[in-house]
Design a protein around this motif. Structure first.
Motif, PDB file in Angstrom:
ATOM      1  N   LYS A  11     -11.476  18.584  16.034  1.00 28.34           N
ATOM      2  CA  LYS A  11     -12.169  17.340  15.684  1.00 28.34           C
ATOM      3  C   LYS A  11     -11.217  16.144  15.747  1.00 28.34           C
ATOM      4  O   LYS A  11     -11.591  15.064  16.206  1.00 28.34           O
ATOM      5  CB  LYS A  11     -12.771  17.451  14.281  1.00 28.34           C
ATOM      6  CG  LYS A  11     -13.960  18.380  14.179  1.00 28.34           C
ATOM      7  CD  LYS A  11     -14.446  18.462  12.734  1.00 28.34           C
ATOM      8  CE  LYS A  11     -15.595  19.427  12.583  1.00 28.34           C
ATOM      9  NZ  LYS A  11     -16.024  19.561  11.159  1.00 28.34           N
ATOM     10  N   ALA A  12      -9.988  16.338  15.274  1.00 27.67           N
ATOM     11  CA  ALA A  12      -9.011  15.246  15.292  1.00 27.67           C
ATOM     12  C   ALA A  12      -8.675  14.836  16.718  1.00 27.67           C
ATOM     13  O   ALA A  12      -8.572  13.641  17.028  1.00 27.67           O
ATOM     14  CB  ALA A  12      -7.746  15.660  14.540  1.00 27.67           C
ATOM     15  N   LEU A  13      -8.517  15.811  17.601  1.00 27.15           N
ATOM     16  CA  LEU A  13      -8.209  15.493  18.998  1.00 27.15           C
ATOM     17  C   LEU A  13      -9.385  14.811  19.676  1.00 27.15           C
ATOM     18  O   LEU A  13      -9.214  13.831  20.418  1.00 27.15           O
ATOM     19  CB  LEU A  13      -7.843  16.778  19.757  1.00 27.15           C
ATOM     20  CG  LEU A  13      -6.523  17.451  19.362  1.00 27.15           C
ATOM     21  CD1 LEU A  13      -6.398  18.808  20.053  1.00 27.15           C
ATOM     22  CD2 LEU A  13      -5.338  16.559  19.702  1.00 27.15           C
ATOM     23  N   VAL A  14     -10.582  15.326  19.433  1.00 26.87           N
ATOM     24  CA  VAL A  14     -11.775  14.758  20.063  1.00 26.87           C
ATOM     25  C   VAL A  14     -12.000  13.319  19.587  1.00 26.87           C
ATOM     26  O   VAL A  14     -12.327  12.433  20.392  1.00 26.87           O
ATOM     27  CB  VAL A  14     -13.001  15.640  19.758  1.00 26.87           C
ATOM     28  CG1 VAL A  14     -14.294  14.938  20.140  1.00 26.87           C
ATOM     29  CG2 VAL A  14     -12.897  16.970  20.484  1.00 26.87           C
ATOM     30  N   ALA A  15     -11.793  13.077  18.305  1.00 29.71           N
ATOM     31  CA  ALA A  15     -11.966  11.722  17.775  1.00 29.71           C
ATOM     32  C   ALA A  15     -10.945  10.760  18.370  1.00 29.71           C
ATOM     33  O   ALA A  15     -11.238   9.581  18.592  1.00 29.71           O
ATOM     34  CB  ALA A  15     -11.849  11.742  16.252  1.00 29.71           C
ATOM     35  N   ALA A  16      -9.753  11.254  18.626  1.00 32.87           N
ATOM     36  CA  ALA A  16      -8.681  10.400  19.150  1.00 32.87           C
ATOM     37  C   ALA A  16      -8.821  10.152  20.645  1.00 32.87           C
ATOM     38  O   ALA A  16      -8.280   9.164  21.153  1.00 32.87           O
ATOM     39  CB  ALA A  16      -7.323  11.035  18.867  1.00 32.87           C
ATOM     40  N   ALA A  17      -9.523  11.031  21.339  1.00 30.71           N
ATOM     41  CA  ALA A  17      -9.631  10.937  22.800  1.00 30.71           C
ATOM     42  C   ALA A  17     -11.097  10.989  23.205  1.00 30.71           C
ATOM     43  O   ALA A  17     -11.575  12.002  23.723  1.00 30.71           O
ATOM     44  CB  ALA A  17      -8.847  12.061  23.458  1.00 30.71           C
ATOM     45  N   PRO A  18     -11.838   9.913  22.956  1.00 31.28           N
ATOM     46  CA  PRO A  18     -13.285   9.929  23.225  1.00 31.28           C
ATOM     47  C   PRO A  18     -13.647  10.104  24.691  1.00 31.28           C
ATOM     48  O   PRO A  18     -14.790  10.417  25.003  1.00 31.28           O
ATOM     49  CB  PRO A  18     -13.763   8.574  22.692  1.00 31.28           C
ATOM     50  CG  PRO A  18     -12.541   7.714  22.669  1.00 31.28           C
ATOM     51  CD  PRO A  18     -11.400   8.633  22.369  1.00 31.28           C
ATOM     52  N   GLY A  19     -12.687   9.936  25.593  1.00 27.28           N
ATOM     53  CA  GLY A  19     -12.962  10.161  27.005  1.00 27.28           C
ATOM     54  C   GLY A  19     -12.787  11.606  27.431  1.00 27.28           C
ATOM     55  O   GLY A  19     -13.121  11.966  28.561  1.00 27.28           O
ATOM     56  N   ALA A  20     -12.277  12.443  26.530  1.00 24.66           N
ATOM     57  CA  ALA A  20     -12.050  13.844  26.866  1.00 24.66           C
ATOM     58  C   ALA A  20     -13.348  14.633  26.807  1.00 24.66           C
ATOM     59  O   ALA A  20     -14.317  14.235  26.154  1.00 24.66           O
ATOM     60  CB  ALA A  20     -11.021  14.455  25.912  1.00 24.66           C
ATOM     61  N   GLU A  21     -13.349  15.766  27.485  1.00 25.94           N
ATOM     62  CA  GLU A  21     -14.452  16.707  27.359  1.00 25.94           C
ATOM     63  C   GLU A  21     -14.078  17.778  26.354  1.00 25.94           C
ATOM     64  O   GLU A  21     -12.903  18.119  26.194  1.00 25.94           O
ATOM     65  CB  GLU A  21     -14.792  17.316  28.721  1.00 25.94           C
ATOM     66  CG  GLU A  21     -15.301  16.279  29.705  1.00 25.94           C
ATOM     67  CD  GLU A  21     -15.807  16.900  31.000  1.00 25.94           C
ATOM     68  OE1 GLU A  21     -15.974  18.136  31.042  1.00 25.94           O
ATOM     69  OE2 GLU A  21     -16.015  16.141  31.961  1.00 25.94           O
ATOM     70  N   TYR A  22     -15.079  18.289  25.678  1.00 28.23           N
ATOM     71  CA  TYR A  22     -14.845  19.249  24.600  1.00 28.23           C
ATOM     72  C   TYR A  22     -15.629  20.520  24.858  1.00 28.23           C
ATOM     73  O   TYR A  22     -16.835  20.488  25.091  1.00 28.23           O
ATOM     74  CB  TYR A  22     -15.257  18.639  23.265  1.00 28.23           C
ATOM     75  CG  TYR A  22     -15.149  19.569  22.075  1.00 28.23           C
ATOM     76  CD1 TYR A  22     -16.160  19.616  21.126  1.00 28.23           C
ATOM     77  CD2 TYR A  22     -14.037  20.385  21.896  1.00 28.23           C
ATOM     78  CE1 TYR A  22     -16.060  20.465  20.021  1.00 28.23           C
ATOM     79  CE2 TYR A  22     -13.935  21.227  20.806  1.00 28.23           C
ATOM     80  CZ  TYR A  22     -14.951  21.274  19.878  1.00 28.23           C
ATOM     81  OH  TYR A  22     -14.852  22.108  18.801  1.00 28.23           O
ATOM     82  N   LEU A  23     -14.930  21.643  24.830  1.00 27.90           N
ATOM     83  CA  LEU A  23     -15.538  22.949  25.033  1.00 27.90           C
ATOM     84  C   LEU A  23     -15.372  23.779  23.770  1.00 27.90           C
ATOM     85  O   LEU A  23     -14.258  24.149  23.402  1.00 27.90           O
ATOM     86  CB  LEU A  23     -14.873  23.654  26.227  1.00 27.90           C
ATOM     87  CG  LEU A  23     -15.193  25.134  26.462  1.00 27.90           C
ATOM     88  CD1 LEU A  23     -16.689  25.361  26.598  1.00 27.90           C
ATOM     89  CD2 LEU A  23     -14.442  25.645  27.671  1.00 27.90           C
ATOM     90  N   ALA A  24     -16.471  24.039  23.080  1.00 25.31           N
ATOM     91  CA  ALA A  24     -16.450  24.897  21.900  1.00 25.31           C
ATOM     92  C   ALA A  24     -16.930  26.280  22.291  1.00 25.31           C
ATOM     93  O   ALA A  24     -17.992  26.423  22.902  1.00 25.31           O
ATOM     94  CB  ALA A  24     -17.350  24.315  20.813  1.00 25.31           C
ATOM     95  N   ILE A  25     -16.135  27.295  21.951  1.00 26.74           N
ATOM     96  CA  ILE A  25     -16.484  28.678  22.272  1.00 26.74           C
ATOM     97  C   ILE A  25     -16.566  29.442  20.949  1.00 26.74           C
ATOM     98  O   ILE A  25     -15.539  29.854  20.393  1.00 26.74           O
ATOM     99  CB  ILE A  25     -15.448  29.310  23.213  1.00 26.74           C
ATOM    100  CG1 ILE A  25     -15.261  28.451  24.476  1.00 26.74           C
ATOM    101  CG2 ILE A  25     -15.871  30.733  23.598  1.00 26.74           C
ATOM    102  CD1 ILE A  25     -14.200  28.962  25.427  1.00 26.74           C
ATOM    103  N   PRO A  26     -17.757  29.604  20.401  1.00 28.80           N
ATOM    104  CA  PRO A  26     -17.901  30.132  19.038  1.00 28.80           C
ATOM    105  C   PRO A  26     -17.214  31.465  18.785  1.00 28.80           C
ATOM    106  O   PRO A  26     -16.696  31.698  17.695  1.00 28.80           O
ATOM    107  CB  PRO A  26     -19.422  30.253  18.881  1.00 28.80           C
ATOM    108  CG  PRO A  26     -19.983  29.222  19.798  1.00 28.80           C
ATOM    109  CD  PRO A  26     -19.057  29.206  20.985  1.00 28.80           C
ATOM    110  N   ALA A  27     -17.176  32.365  19.769  1.00 24.65           N
ATOM    111  CA  ALA A  27     -16.644  33.709  19.525  1.00 24.65           C
ATOM    112  C   ALA A  27     -15.154  33.839  19.808  1.00 24.65           C
ATOM    113  O   ALA A  27     -14.542  34.848  19.443  1.00 24.65           O
ATOM    114  CB  ALA A  27     -17.400  34.736  20.377  1.00 24.65           C
TER     115      ALA A  27
END
Length: 323
Positions: free
Chosen positions: A260-276
């Motif tokens: 969350k901290a990285l995503v908030a700091a880099a709003p131009g980045a893409e985020y991949l969440a892999i639950p497992a």
């Protein structure tokens, strides 16, 4: 635009036909006193190359270390990406394993030293593969090195941050230690050590609990001081390259707060969440903690298919490398 990709659940990708995996070959890069050593799996013609930057401690090019990790996550990831035509270089850190001759003391290191080595590896990977630019994939501590390298090294396509801390190391250490009730007897001594190191000061741990002595051993205190001075979110905010942030939902070492901290700091980045996915890049059904820990010693488990799919989808769109 930032977005979350839930590949396994949403079915956003269709599996591509797999390619034959080229034979891995040794590769070297220039080190301070001797060669750095690694392994190249060449890309298919016109495909990209990913340089995998390893996590903390004595972690080798396969992602294993002598403290009980034999899951081979980097080797398995490299082989899986090769099936998509994507080349990789995976490396032994300076002073360790086949890169032992590069320096006399593997503990006398800084993030800047690892960035310098990364630059050597980028040059070697470009020369060996004929690829114009190289993607950096930093796992865990390697993600901090990738972030630091982004503004100092030329010929980078972009960054892939996998299980990368998003907060200063001192904050994460306090959280990890406090999360285990068994650590209660050592928390005060650990706090003393962390506070001193955050201030740039070495600490005498000779009379501390053996567990604290091991965690903050004098030989690694210089590196810990350097690590604790790093602010990953601030570093991510300064990255102008394409960036993919990946976080596993069953990771026992780096958690959602860091992503969350990285995503908030880099709003131009893409985020991949892999639950497992856990910290060694394996999927753990139902989040079973015992199975999670056992996976650290199991190279027979494949790396998360969603991770391979997500990386392949991100880096094979070459338009992302030109912004």
């Amino acid at each position: 635009m930032r977005f979350s990709i839930l590949l396994a659940a949403a079915g956003l990708l269709t599996a591509a036909p797999l390619m034959a995996v080229p034979e891995p070959v040794p590769l070297t890069a220039e080190g301070p006193r001797g060669d750095l050593a690694g392994t190249l799996i060449a890309p298919a013609e016109g495909r990209p190359v990913v340089l995998i930057l390893p996590g903390s401690g004595p972690t080798d090019r396969d992602g294993n270390n002598p403290m009980g990790v034999t899951a081979a996550p980097y080797r398995l990831l490299a082989e899986a990406l090769a099936g998509r035509g994507i080349g990789t270089v995976r490396i032994d850190k300076r002073g360790m394993f086949a890169s032992k001759a590069a320096v006399t003391d593997a503990n006398a290191v800084t993030v800047s030293d690892y960035v310098a080595d990364t630059g050597s590896w980028v040059d070697a990977a470009r020369a060996a593969s004929g690829t114009g630019c190289i993607w950096l994939l930093g796992h865990s501590e390697g993600g901090l090195v990738a972030l630091a390298a982004a503004r100092r090294i030329e010929h980078l396509c972009g960054l892939i941050l996998v299980a990368t801390p998003g907060r200063p190391l001192g904050t994460i250490l306090r959280e990890q230690l406090s999360a285990n009730p068994a650590n209660a007897p050592i928390l005060d001594e650990a706090e003393t050590a962390i506070t001193a190191l955050e201030a740039g000061e070495r600490v005498d741990v000779g009379k501390f609990h053996p567990a604290v002595q091991g965690l903050f051993a004098p030989a690694v205190q210089g590196f810990l001081i350097d690590l604790m001075a790093q602010d990953p979110a601030a570093m991510a905010n300064m990255v102008e390259l394409p960036m993919l942030i990946v976080q596993g939902g069953t990771d026992l070492q780096v958690g959602a707060e860091d992503a969350k901290a990285l995503v908030a700091a880099a709003p131009g980045a893409e985020y991949l969440a892999i639950p497992a996915m856990n910290h060694v890049l394996k999927d753990i059904a139902g989040g079973d903690v015992a199975a999670n820990r056992a996976s650290y010693a199991d190279p027979s488990l494949a790396v998360s298919p969603a991770l391979v799919d997500g990386i392949a989808a991100f880096i094979t769109d070459f338009r992302k490398a030109i912004r």
